[in-house]
Design a protein around this motif. Structure first.
Motif, PDB file in Angstrom:
ATOM      1  N   ARG A  21       0.839  -1.193   0.000  1.00  0.00           N
ATOM      2  CA  ARG A  21       0.000   0.000   0.000  1.00  0.00           C
ATOM      3  C   ARG A  21       0.875   1.244   0.000  1.00  0.00           C
ATOM      4  NH1 ARG A  21      -4.952  -0.416   3.992  1.00  0.00           N
ATOM      5  NH2 ARG A  21      -4.933   1.720   3.377  1.00  0.00           N
ATOM      6  N   PRO A  22       1.584   1.499  -1.087  1.00  0.00           N
ATOM      7  CA  PRO A  22       2.430   2.685  -1.109  1.00  0.00           C
ATOM      8  C   PRO A  22       1.607   3.957  -1.014  1.00  0.00           C
ATOM      9  CG  PRO A  22       2.282   1.723  -3.293  1.00  0.00           C
ATOM     10  CD  PRO A  22       1.598   0.773  -2.346  1.00  0.00           C
ATOM     11  N   ALA A  23       2.226   5.028  -0.564  1.00  0.00           N
ATOM     12  CA  ALA A  23       1.525   6.297  -0.355  1.00  0.00           C
ATOM     13  C   ALA A  23       0.848   6.794  -1.621  1.00  0.00           C
ATOM     14  CB  ALA A  23       2.499   7.341   0.172  1.00  0.00           C
ATOM     15  N   GLN A  24       1.470   6.582  -2.787  1.00  0.00           N
ATOM     16  CA  GLN A  24       0.848   7.084  -4.008  1.00  0.00           C
ATOM     17  C   GLN A  24      -0.457   6.356  -4.320  1.00  0.00           C
ATOM     18  OE1 GLN A  24       3.863   5.726  -3.804  1.00  0.00           O
ATOM     19  NE2 GLN A  24       4.286   4.356  -5.488  1.00  0.00           N
ATOM     20  N   ARG A  25      -0.597   5.098  -3.907  1.00  0.00           N
ATOM     21  CA  ARG A  25      -1.851   4.379  -4.111  1.00  0.00           C
ATOM     22  C   ARG A  25      -2.951   5.020  -3.283  1.00  0.00           C
ATOM     23  NH1 ARG A  25      -2.199  -1.965  -3.418  1.00  0.00           N
ATOM     24  NH2 ARG A  25      -1.896  -1.955  -5.647  1.00  0.00           N
ATOM     25  N   GLU A  26      -2.607   5.445  -2.068  1.00  0.00           N
ATOM     26  CA  GLU A  26      -3.581   6.052  -1.174  1.00  0.00           C
ATOM     27  C   GLU A  26      -4.180   7.322  -1.777  1.00  0.00           C
ATOM     28  OE1 GLU A  26      -4.383   4.737   1.857  1.00  0.00           O
ATOM     29  OE2 GLU A  26      -2.993   3.103   1.549  1.00  0.00           O
ATOM     30  N   ALA A  27      -3.368   8.111  -2.451  1.00  0.00           N
ATOM     31  CA  ALA A  27      -3.807   9.413  -2.937  1.00  0.00           C
ATOM     32  C   ALA A  27      -4.623   9.316  -4.221  1.00  0.00           C
ATOM     33  CB  ALA A  27      -2.607  10.314  -3.162  1.00  0.00           C
ATOM     34  N   LYS A  28      -4.423   8.278  -4.992  1.00  0.00           N
ATOM     35  CA  LYS A  28      -5.094   8.164  -6.277  1.00  0.00           C
ATOM     36  C   LYS A  28      -6.594   7.959  -6.101  1.00  0.00           C
ATOM     37  CE  LYS A  28      -4.839   5.931 -10.695  1.00  0.00           C
ATOM     38  NZ  LYS A  28      -4.085   5.077 -11.569  1.00  0.00           N
ATOM     39  N   GLU A  29      -7.360   8.614  -6.952  1.00  0.00           N
ATOM     40  CA  GLU A  29      -8.806   8.435  -6.927  1.00  0.00           C
ATOM     41  C   GLU A  29      -9.215   7.664  -8.174  1.00  0.00           C
ATOM     42  OE1 GLU A  29     -12.325  11.154  -5.650  1.00  0.00           O
ATOM     43  OE2 GLU A  29     -11.732  11.708  -7.670  1.00  0.00           O
ATOM     44  N   PHE A  30     -10.120   6.718  -8.013  1.00  0.00           N
ATOM     45  CA  PHE A  30     -10.631   5.922  -9.115  1.00  0.00           C
ATOM     46  C   PHE A  30     -12.076   6.342  -9.381  1.00  0.00           C
ATOM     47  CE2 PHE A  30      -7.236   3.556  -7.246  1.00  0.00           C
ATOM     48  CZ  PHE A  30      -6.597   2.964  -8.314  1.00  0.00           C
ATOM     49  N   VAL A  31     -12.446   6.403 -10.648  1.00  0.00           N
ATOM     50  CA  VAL A  31     -13.798   6.786 -11.038  1.00  0.00           C
ATOM     51  C   VAL A  31     -14.349   5.707 -11.963  1.00  0.00           C
ATOM     52  CG1 VAL A  31     -15.247   8.530 -12.123  1.00  0.00           C
ATOM     53  CG2 VAL A  31     -13.184   9.223 -10.881  1.00  0.00           C
ATOM     54  N   GLY A  32     -15.481   5.109 -11.574  1.00  0.00           N
ATOM     55  CA  GLY A  32     -16.124   4.096 -12.392  1.00  0.00           C
ATOM     56  C   GLY A  32     -16.976   4.723 -13.476  1.00  0.00           C
ATOM     57  N   PRO A  33     -17.496   3.912 -14.402  1.00  0.00           N
ATOM     58  CA  PRO A  33     -18.275   4.432 -15.525  1.00  0.00           C
ATOM     59  C   PRO A  33     -19.567   5.136 -15.116  1.00  0.00           C
ATOM     60  CG  PRO A  33     -18.443   2.054 -15.427  1.00  0.00           C
ATOM     61  CD  PRO A  33     -17.416   2.461 -14.411  1.00  0.00           C
ATOM     62  N   SER A  34     -20.111   4.778 -13.968  1.00  0.00           N
ATOM     63  CA  SER A  34     -21.346   5.418 -13.521  1.00  0.00           C
ATOM     64  C   SER A  34     -21.062   6.650 -12.664  1.00  0.00           C
ATOM     65  CB  SER A  34     -22.188   4.409 -12.720  1.00  0.00           C
ATOM     66  OG  SER A  34     -21.491   4.025 -11.551  1.00  0.00           O
ATOM     67  N   GLY A  35     -19.775   7.066 -12.617  1.00  0.00           N
ATOM     68  CA  GLY A  35     -19.406   8.222 -11.811  1.00  0.00           C
ATOM     69  C   GLY A  35     -19.084   7.863 -10.373  1.00  0.00           C
ATOM     70  N   THR A  36     -19.125   6.573 -10.054  1.00  0.00           N
ATOM     71  CA  THR A  36     -18.783   6.112  -8.713  1.00  0.00           C
ATOM     72  C   THR A  36     -17.316   6.429  -8.445  1.00  0.00           C
ATOM     73  OG1 THR A  36     -20.368   4.312  -8.931  1.00  0.00           O
ATOM     74  CG2 THR A  36     -18.707   4.091  -7.216  1.00  0.00           C
ATOM     75  N   ARG A  37     -17.041   7.043  -7.293  1.00  0.00           N
ATOM     76  CA  ARG A  37     -15.669   7.425  -6.937  1.00  0.00           C
ATOM     77  C   ARG A  37     -15.243   6.716  -5.655  1.00  0.00           C
ATOM     78  NH1 ARG A  37     -13.927  12.099  -9.463  1.00  0.00           N
ATOM     79  NH2 ARG A  37     -15.528  13.093 -10.716  1.00  0.00           N
ATOM     80  N   PHE A  38     -13.985   6.289  -5.634  1.00  0.00           N
ATOM     81  CA  PHE A  38     -13.402   5.743  -4.418  1.00  0.00           C
ATOM     82  C   PHE A  38     -11.904   5.963  -4.460  1.00  0.00           C
ATOM     83  CE2 PHE A  38     -14.551   2.484  -7.452  1.00  0.00           C
ATOM     84  CZ  PHE A  38     -13.345   1.863  -7.731  1.00  0.00           C
ATOM     85  N   SER A  39     -11.314   6.067  -3.284  1.00  0.00           N
ATOM     86  CA  SER A  39      -9.890   6.359  -3.188  1.00  0.00           C
ATOM     87  C   SER A  39      -9.068   5.080  -3.259  1.00  0.00           C
ATOM     88  CB  SER A  39      -9.591   7.075  -1.873  1.00  0.00           C
ATOM     89  OG  SER A  39      -9.643   6.153  -0.809  1.00  0.00           O
ATOM     90  N   GLY A  40      -7.774   5.258  -3.409  1.00  0.00           N
ATOM     91  CA  GLY A  40      -6.854   4.125  -3.420  1.00  0.00           C
ATOM     92  C   GLY A  40      -6.784   3.409  -2.082  1.00  0.00           C
ATOM     93  N   ALA A  41      -7.307   4.014  -1.037  1.00  0.00           N
ATOM     94  CA  ALA A  41      -7.330   3.381   0.281  1.00  0.00           C
ATOM     95  C   ALA A  41      -8.563   2.509   0.468  1.00  0.00           C
ATOM     96  CB  ALA A  41      -7.293   4.451   1.370  1.00  0.00           C
ATOM     97  N   SER A  42      -9.509   2.574  -0.472  1.00  0.00           N
ATOM     98  CA  SER A  42     -10.763   1.831  -0.333  1.00  0.00           C
ATOM     99  C   SER A  42     -10.535   0.328  -0.325  1.00  0.00           C
ATOM    100  CB  SER A  42     -11.706   2.171  -1.488  1.00  0.00           C
ATOM    101  OG  SER A  42     -12.047   3.520  -1.478  1.00  0.00           O
ATOM    102  N   MET A  43     -11.475  -0.384   0.275  1.00  0.00           N
ATOM    103  CA  MET A  43     -11.502  -1.836   0.211  1.00  0.00           C
ATOM    104  C   MET A  43     -12.725  -2.199  -0.625  1.00  0.00           C
ATOM    105  SD  MET A  43     -11.645  -4.702   3.250  1.00  0.00           S
ATOM    106  CE  MET A  43     -10.232  -3.996   4.079  1.00  0.00           C
TER     107      MET A  43
END
Length: 109
Positions: A21-43
């Motif tokens: 879980r490097p720090a850069q993974r934590e900061a990245k935000e992911f966006v799904g096709p329906s606009g769903t957002r979650f951070s790199g820290a998500s489970m």
């Protein structure tokens, strides 16, 4: 120089921490096709009751949408290690009926 501790294992980063879980993974935000957002820290919690981390090499972000998937946006850093059949983890967002009892082996490596 200040030494930081890993939020996941509490060891010093660069001096004992071997988490994936490097720090850069934590900061990245992911966006799904329906606009769903979650951070790199998500489970992320799959329909097969496996927990994944964003960026898992065998997942597509487009697959991670409600009502199929659930997730925890800001899990306790130690939740990943505690996850088991005896300690299932329940989604707090997306499909909140989902729960995980196993860690993805790719994400766990």
């Amino acid at each position: 120089m200040e030494m930081r501790r890993c939020d996941h294992c509490d060891l010093l980063i660069g001096a004992g921490c071997a988490c994936s879980r490097p720090a850069q993974r934590e900061a990245k935000e992911f966006v799904g096709p329906s606009g769903t957002r979650f951070s790199g820290a998500s489970m992320l919690i799959s329909p097969t009751r496996h927990a994944h981390r964003p960026g898992c090499t065998h997942l597509s972000i487009s697959d991670i949408t409600p009502p199929v998937w659930g997730w925890i946006s800001d899990p306790d850093p130690h939740l990943w290690a505690r996850l088991s059949e005896e300690h299932p983890v329940h989604a707090t967002e997306g499909n909140t009926a989902r729960y995980a009892t196993k860690r993805c082996q790719t994400c766990d490596a």
